[in-house]
Design an enzyme around this catalytic site. Structure first.
Site, PDB file in Angstrom:
ATOM      1  N   ASP A  77      47.482  35.192  38.975  1.00 37.65           N
ATOM      2  CA  ASP A  77      46.331  34.581  38.307  1.00 37.65           C
ATOM      3  C   ASP A  77      46.664  33.205  37.745  1.00 37.65           C
ATOM      4  O   ASP A  77      45.775  32.472  37.316  1.00 37.65           O
ATOM      5  CB  ASP A  77      45.842  35.486  37.175  1.00 37.65           C
TER       6      ASP A  77
ATOM      7  N   ASP B 182      41.283  40.459  44.771  1.00 37.58           N
ATOM      8  CA  ASP B 182      41.249  40.906  43.382  1.00 37.58           C
ATOM      9  C   ASP B 182      40.122  41.904  43.151  1.00 37.58           C
ATOM     10  O   ASP B 182      40.316  42.954  42.534  1.00 37.58           O
ATOM     11  CB  ASP B 182      41.078  39.696  42.460  1.00 37.58           C
TER      12      ASP B 182
END
Length: 591
Positions: A492, A439
């Site tokens: 997520d 990420d």
């Protein structure tokens, strides 16, 4: 062969099957186009567990493909950029404005016909933030068009429209101000906007009129209207984004609620399988194997798979970035619609089968070519799910299409969290740690190499003509004058959800109450991590934030800290389930 030995062999076979599934899913994405079904018989499982197992088998391959190839692309929480910072153009006195987006409503003959969006310059006064305070001012076309020398006609407070080039932005603004203009609109020579800064050697930057850049297409439209002798007026204002939008609250509730539902479903299934296994052990069934408990419908992630995920997901994200186009988005839409329809079917069948009115339909099966035995309930639900996904895909550009996208996405996430499981804390730690680095790299570090954030570009669907890719949960920003969506990537939710679902399974199998277990604290940690993400999003003026940057430390840190304090970290780390009575001891005859 003892039962224990057969279990060991079954586990080895299952690991081989998992590796095969993962390899095939990466090579043959076409599996998504054909749901698989593997018929198996289990006389001892209760009706609901059997039904859920059947439905899982039908979607296991396609969900696994979607998970690895598409859904695990974790995209940043995003709210749309309003204020832009630029370290390459440092601030100095007279040239220290933030780059803000500017609304430019267009009026022709007194009637509003359009509204363009521009970007304010580093220099000049700040603009009004409310439309009612912004004056409606007539627009004039510069002559010469670049406004590098004094215009041929004297201005009396008009807004002047000029072309970019031939001289600096501050030189144009100074000439326009001296000619009597109240503001200057500069037409860019490209479709996108450009940040107007002060040159390093410029000293005359004390400019008293606002300067705004417009994209090329907006400038051409205004020029055509002015050349047609129309009376064109404009307003210039830059509304401020609210600190918190209710969309972020609902998105937080959606993410937390999805993990909550998926975790309880996963834990319930695991407990049913454990009860059935204990029953078979007590009965000393010679026909017992791991497959008869429903475990064959679950894919346990290995440490190697967790590491490979980052490499594979990175390759896929880079491919999206390079191949982003209208046709590529269409392919993703089709794949998402197929996966969403299957996920919705699985969730609806499992939900409806818990009601007695649907017992007969859930228990009665019919053989379907290529699929095998399928329940009447599944046959009844499937057309609705397919129609729902098709309607969403066809009308996905309408204003309320986000509702259908969220429903399909939530159903698919819940289904994936039933099929894919983290077997222990070690694998969960490796997976989330790798995703944490993934990420950060693709949101922040990629800017250094590609001059833009790869993940944010992909999430927004730039260069595709579409309003972002479909693998997102999104809600329109309801009280934001700039509109747009608050979004969160499936990864997520799925990645932390795998660990949180594992915590509830462990708690239930360990017979821990809510406060003494891990699930409650892991759930709170996830909620706090996501909340901090939205705080950071607002502090960064809407710049996309990698949610896992905040969620992973909260979630993993809570797990590791509690495990160490409660002295069962070793069991969590390696075994992933509580100690259970040895099968041999249960099968020993009494003396």
């Amino acid at each position: 062969m003892t039962i224990k030995n057969r279990q060991s062999k079954s586990q080895k076979n299952k690991k081989k099957a998992v590796t095969t599934h993962i390899s095939l899913s990466l090579i043959y994405i076409s599996v998504l186009l054909a749901p698989s079904y593997v018929e198996r018989k289990s006389k001892t499982l209760n009706r609901t567990t059997s039904l859920i197992s059947r439905e899982r088998e039908m979607v296991s391959k396609s969900a696994l493909c979607a998970l690895i190839v598409v859904l695990f692309c974790s995209f940043p929480v995003h709210g749309g950029d309003i204020v832009h910072q630029d370290d390459k153009a440092p601030k100095r006195p007279g040239c220290d404005n933030d780059f803000v987006l500017v609304k430019v409503p267009i009026y022709i003959e007194g009637n509003e016909v359009n509204e363009f969006v521009g970007v304010g310059a580093r220099f000049g006064p700040t603009l009004e933030s409310k439309e009612k305070h912004a004056n409606q001012t007539r627009l004039a076309l510069a002559d010469p068009p670049h406004c590098c020398s004094a215009p041929k006609t004297k201005l009396t407070g008009e807004v002047i429209l000029v072309h970019r080039g031939n001289c600096s932005f501050t030189a144009k603004a100074n000439v326009a101000e001296a000619a009597g203009a109240s503001a200057i609109l500069i037409i860019n020579n490209r479709a996108e906007l450009f940040k107007m800064v002060c040159e390093a050697n410029e000293t005359d930057v004390d400019i008293g009129i606002p300067a705004v850049m417009l994209p090329q297409d907006a400038g051409i439209s205004l020029e055509e209207s002015l050349n047609n002798k129309s009376i064109v007026s404009v307003q210039l204002y830059s509304p401020k984004r609210p600190s918190v939008d209710v969309a972020e609250v609902f998105l937080w509730l959606m993410a937390v609620g999805t993990i909550l539902c998926a975790s309880y479903w996963s834990a319930w299934s695991a407990r049913e399988a454990a009860i059935e296994q204990d029953k078979l052990l007590k009965d000393a069934s010679e026909d017992f194997s791991m497959e008869t408990t429903g475990s064959s419908n679950v894919v346990n992630i290995s440490t190697t798979s967790a590491i490979l995920f980052v490499l594979i997901a990175s390759c896929f994200l880079f491919m999206l970035y390079k191949l982003m186009s209208f046709w590529f988005i269409e392919v993703l839409v089709v794949l998402f619609a197929i996966g969403g329809a299957e996920g919705l079917q699985t969730c609806l069948v499992a939900l409806l089968s818990s009601f007695r009115w649907f017992e007969r339909a859930a228990d009665t099966f019919v053989k379907v070519p290529l699929l095998g035995a399928v329940s009447y309930l599944t046959l009844a639900v499937s057309p609705f799910c397919i129609a729902f996904a098709v309607v969403w895909a066809v009308f996905r550009r309408v204003s309320i299409a986000w509702i259908g996208q969220d429903i399909l996405g939530i159903a698919l996430i819940i289904t994936v969290l039933q099929i894919i499981r983290v077997p222990n804390l070690k694998v969960g730690t490796v997976l989330l740690s790798c995703a944490f680095l993934y990420d950060i790299f693709w949101v922040f570090v990629s800017k250094w190499w590609f001059k833009e954030s790869v993940m944010i570009v992909v999430a927004r669907g730039d260069k595709s003509g579409e309003d972002g890719i479909p693998m997102l949960l999104k809600i329109p920003r309801m009280f934001d004058p700039w509109g747009g969506y608050s979004i969160i990537g499936f990864g997520d939710i799925i990645l932390p959800g795998l660990l949180i679902a594992f915590s509830l399974r462990y708690d239930w199998l360990s017979k821990k109450n809510l406060r003494a277990g891990y699930f409650l604290w892991a759930m709170i940690a996830y909620g706090l991590g996501l909340l901090i993400t939205y705080v950071a999003l607002n502090l960064m003026d809407g710049h996309g934030q990698p949610a896992l940057l905040y969620i992973v430390p909260f979630t993993l840190g809570t797990f590791l800290t509690l495990g160490r304090k409660r002295e069962d970290l070793k069991n969590l780390w390696t075994r992933g389930e509580p100690e259970r009575p040895c099968p041999h001891n249960q099968l020993q005859p009494s003396q």
